[in-house]
Design a protein around this motif. Sequence first.
Motif, mmCIF file in Angstrom:
data_model
loop_
_atom_site.group_PDB
_atom_site.id
_atom_site.type_symbol
_atom_site.label_atom_id
_atom_site.label_comp_id
_atom_site.label_asym_id
_atom_site.label_seq_id
_atom_site.Cartn_x
_atom_site.Cartn_y
_atom_site.Cartn_z
ATOM 1 N N VAL A 75 0.771 -1.034 0.147
ATOM 2 C CA VAL A 75 -0.188 -0.066 0.194
ATOM 3 C C VAL A 75 0.729 1.159 -0.033
ATOM 4 C CG1 VAL A 75 -1.867 1.269 1.122
ATOM 5 C CG2 VAL A 75 -1.834 -1.442 1.273
ATOM 6 N N TYR A 76 0.887 1.997 -1.139
ATOM 7 C CA TYR A 76 1.832 3.302 -1.352
ATOM 8 C C TYR A 76 1.022 4.261 -0.744
ATOM 9 C CZ TYR A 76 4.174 -0.173 -4.433
ATOM 10 O OH TYR A 76 4.640 -1.273 -4.731
ATOM 11 N N ASP A 77 2.225 5.382 -0.680
ATOM 12 C CA ASP A 77 1.770 6.863 -0.586
ATOM 13 C C ASP A 77 1.260 6.991 0.904
ATOM 14 O OD1 ASP A 77 2.793 8.404 -2.639
ATOM 15 O OD2 ASP A 77 1.247 7.880 -3.748
ATOM 16 N N THR A 78 1.578 6.265 2.098
ATOM 17 C CA THR A 78 0.946 6.187 3.324
ATOM 18 C C THR A 78 1.192 7.627 4.044
ATOM 19 O OG1 THR A 78 2.664 4.646 4.221
ATOM 20 C CG2 THR A 78 0.647 3.577 3.444
ATOM 21 N N VAL A 79 2.230 8.240 3.751
ATOM 22 C CA VAL A 79 2.455 9.458 4.395
ATOM 23 C C VAL A 79 2.399 10.631 3.434
ATOM 24 C CG1 VAL A 79 4.029 8.365 6.087
ATOM 25 C CG2 VAL A 79 4.995 9.241 4.013
ATOM 26 N N SER A 80 1.412 10.433 2.375
ATOM 27 C CA SER A 80 1.451 11.603 1.591
ATOM 28 C C SER A 80 0.125 12.530 1.602
ATOM 29 C CB SER A 80 1.458 11.173 0.033
ATOM 30 O OG SER A 80 -0.085 10.410 -0.057
ATOM 31 N N GLY A 81 -0.676 12.360 2.670
ATOM 32 C CA GLY A 81 -1.653 13.051 2.980
ATOM 33 C C GLY A 81 -3.032 12.746 2.263
ATOM 34 N N ARG A 82 -2.815 11.615 1.455
ATOM 35 C CA ARG A 82 -3.880 11.095 0.821
ATOM 36 C C ARG A 82 -5.047 10.501 1.643
ATOM 37 N NH1 ARG A 82 -1.886 6.314 -2.614
ATOM 38 N NH2 ARG A 82 -4.269 5.822 -2.558
ATOM 39 N N PRO A 83 -6.257 10.525 1.517
ATOM 40 C CA PRO A 83 -7.206 10.160 2.618
ATOM 41 C C PRO A 83 -6.924 8.747 2.853
ATOM 42 C CG PRO A 83 -8.180 11.364 0.809
ATOM 43 C CD PRO A 83 -6.884 10.823 0.308
ATOM 44 N N HIS A 84 -6.991 8.405 4.123
ATOM 45 C CA HIS A 84 -6.667 6.832 4.407
ATOM 46 C C HIS A 84 -7.770 5.924 4.006
ATOM 47 C CE1 HIS A 84 -3.043 8.111 6.263
ATOM 48 N NE2 HIS A 84 -3.313 8.216 7.467
ATOM 49 N N THR A 85 -8.746 6.235 3.565
ATOM 50 C CA THR A 85 -9.966 5.398 2.948
ATOM 51 C C THR A 85 -9.363 4.951 1.818
ATOM 52 O OG1 THR A 85 -10.940 7.572 1.989
ATOM 53 C CG2 THR A 85 -11.759 6.863 4.200
ATOM 54 N N GLU A 86 -8.576 5.542 1.112
ATOM 55 C CA GLU A 86 -7.873 4.906 -0.177
ATOM 56 C C GLU A 86 -6.986 3.782 0.239
ATOM 57 O OE1 GLU A 86 -6.274 7.673 -2.855
ATOM 58 O OE2 GLU A 86 -7.796 9.318 -2.540
ATOM 59 N N HIS A 87 -6.084 3.946 1.341
ATOM 60 C CA HIS A 87 -5.370 2.917 1.943
ATOM 61 C C HIS A 87 -6.111 1.707 2.238
ATOM 62 C CE1 HIS A 87 -2.854 6.802 2.387
ATOM 63 N NE2 HIS A 87 -2.539 6.305 1.309
ATOM 64 N N LEU A 88 -7.157 1.946 2.927
ATOM 65 C CA LEU A 88 -7.916 0.926 3.770
ATOM 66 C C LEU A 88 -8.498 0.206 2.773
ATOM 67 C CD1 LEU A 88 -9.444 3.089 6.857
ATOM 68 C CD2 LEU A 88 -7.758 1.086 6.814
ATOM 69 N N ALA A 89 -9.086 0.766 1.558
ATOM 70 C CA ALA A 89 -9.782 0.207 0.545
ATOM 71 C C ALA A 89 -8.928 -0.884 -0.309
ATOM 72 C CB ALA A 89 -10.629 1.170 -0.316
ATOM 73 N N SER A 90 -7.567 -0.214 -0.528
ATOM 74 C CA SER A 90 -6.474 -0.899 -1.189
ATOM 75 C C SER A 90 -6.251 -2.091 -0.656
ATOM 76 C CB SER A 90 -5.552 -0.062 -1.437
ATOM 77 O OG SER A 90 -4.296 -0.851 -2.089
ATOM 78 N N ALA A 91 -5.758 -2.164 0.710
ATOM 79 C CA ALA A 91 -5.583 -3.304 1.595
ATOM 80 C C ALA A 91 -6.681 -4.327 1.453
ATOM 81 C CB ALA A 91 -5.025 -2.765 2.749
ATOM 82 N N ALA A 92 -7.981 -3.895 1.650
ATOM 83 C CA ALA A 92 -9.243 -4.852 1.637
ATOM 84 C C ALA A 92 -9.168 -5.455 0.417
ATOM 85 C CB ALA A 92 -10.522 -4.130 2.206
ATOM 86 N N ALA A 93 -9.317 -4.839 -0.563
ATOM 87 C CA ALA A 93 -9.736 -5.268 -1.830
ATOM 88 C C ALA A 93 -8.429 -6.522 -2.141
ATOM 89 C CB ALA A 93 -9.386 -4.507 -3.100
ATOM 90 N N ALA A 94 -7.095 -6.263 -1.856
ATOM 91 C CA ALA A 94 -5.974 -7.076 -1.913
ATOM 92 C C ALA A 94 -6.224 -8.155 -1.091
ATOM 93 C CB ALA A 94 -4.747 -6.546 -1.790
ATOM 94 N N LEU A 95 -6.682 -8.396 0.048
ATOM 95 C CA LEU A 95 -6.858 -9.346 1.062
ATOM 96 C C LEU A 95 -8.168 -10.183 0.592
ATOM 97 C CD1 LEU A 95 -6.471 -10.897 3.701
ATOM 98 C CD2 LEU A 95 -8.143 -9.325 4.681
#
Length: 202
Positions: free
Chosen positions: A166-186
């Motif tokens: 999961v990339y760009d985790t300290v870039s200020g992007r909404p964490h909802t995007e990171h959570l969704a990316s990880a959930a989809a991969a799982l």
Amino acid sequence: MTTALLVVAHPRADSLTARVAARAGERLAAAGYRVDLLDLHAEGFDPRMTAADEPDWTDPGKEYSPDATAHMGRLAAADTVVVVFPVWWFGLPAILKGWVDRVWNHGFAYGGGRSRLAGKRMVWIGLAGYSRDHFAEAGWDRSVEHRLRDGIARFCGIEDVSVHLVYDTVSGRPHTEHLASAAAALDAAVAGPSPVVTSRRE
């Protein structure tokens, strides 16, 4: 009921890593897994190698420390292993590396003619601060994926293994995007029949 060992490696309970792990636990439970949550920091796991847990290449039947043996039992009982961690220095955090060193040990995970981990399903979810392009340009994505997929999982007999960063985790992007990316991969990684766990002769 199949069991998933969900391993978390971050010192803060309010971290994005912890939130991704919590979401992973919810998805696994919804998919019908019994979830065994292993929060390495919360449980006080000691990653330091000791003489008691140092591999003895001449003795695959070596008895390891009670702590390492207990962790081996939890690992052996799982059909699927999901590990959620921050990518620090382009690899595993020290506590997680120490867990692999002490628990994925000789005579249990590899060596001695058998692997207690063969046939399991493995999912690595790493949270990286850099962008995908930055990682790819330097080849860090391939390095991390090769180490986790081939250097650890497949070396220990786990063929059904996936690595998701999961990339760009300290870039200020909404964490909802990171959570969704990880959930989809799982979801994609655990789709399909549950793995059949058997010991492997090497």
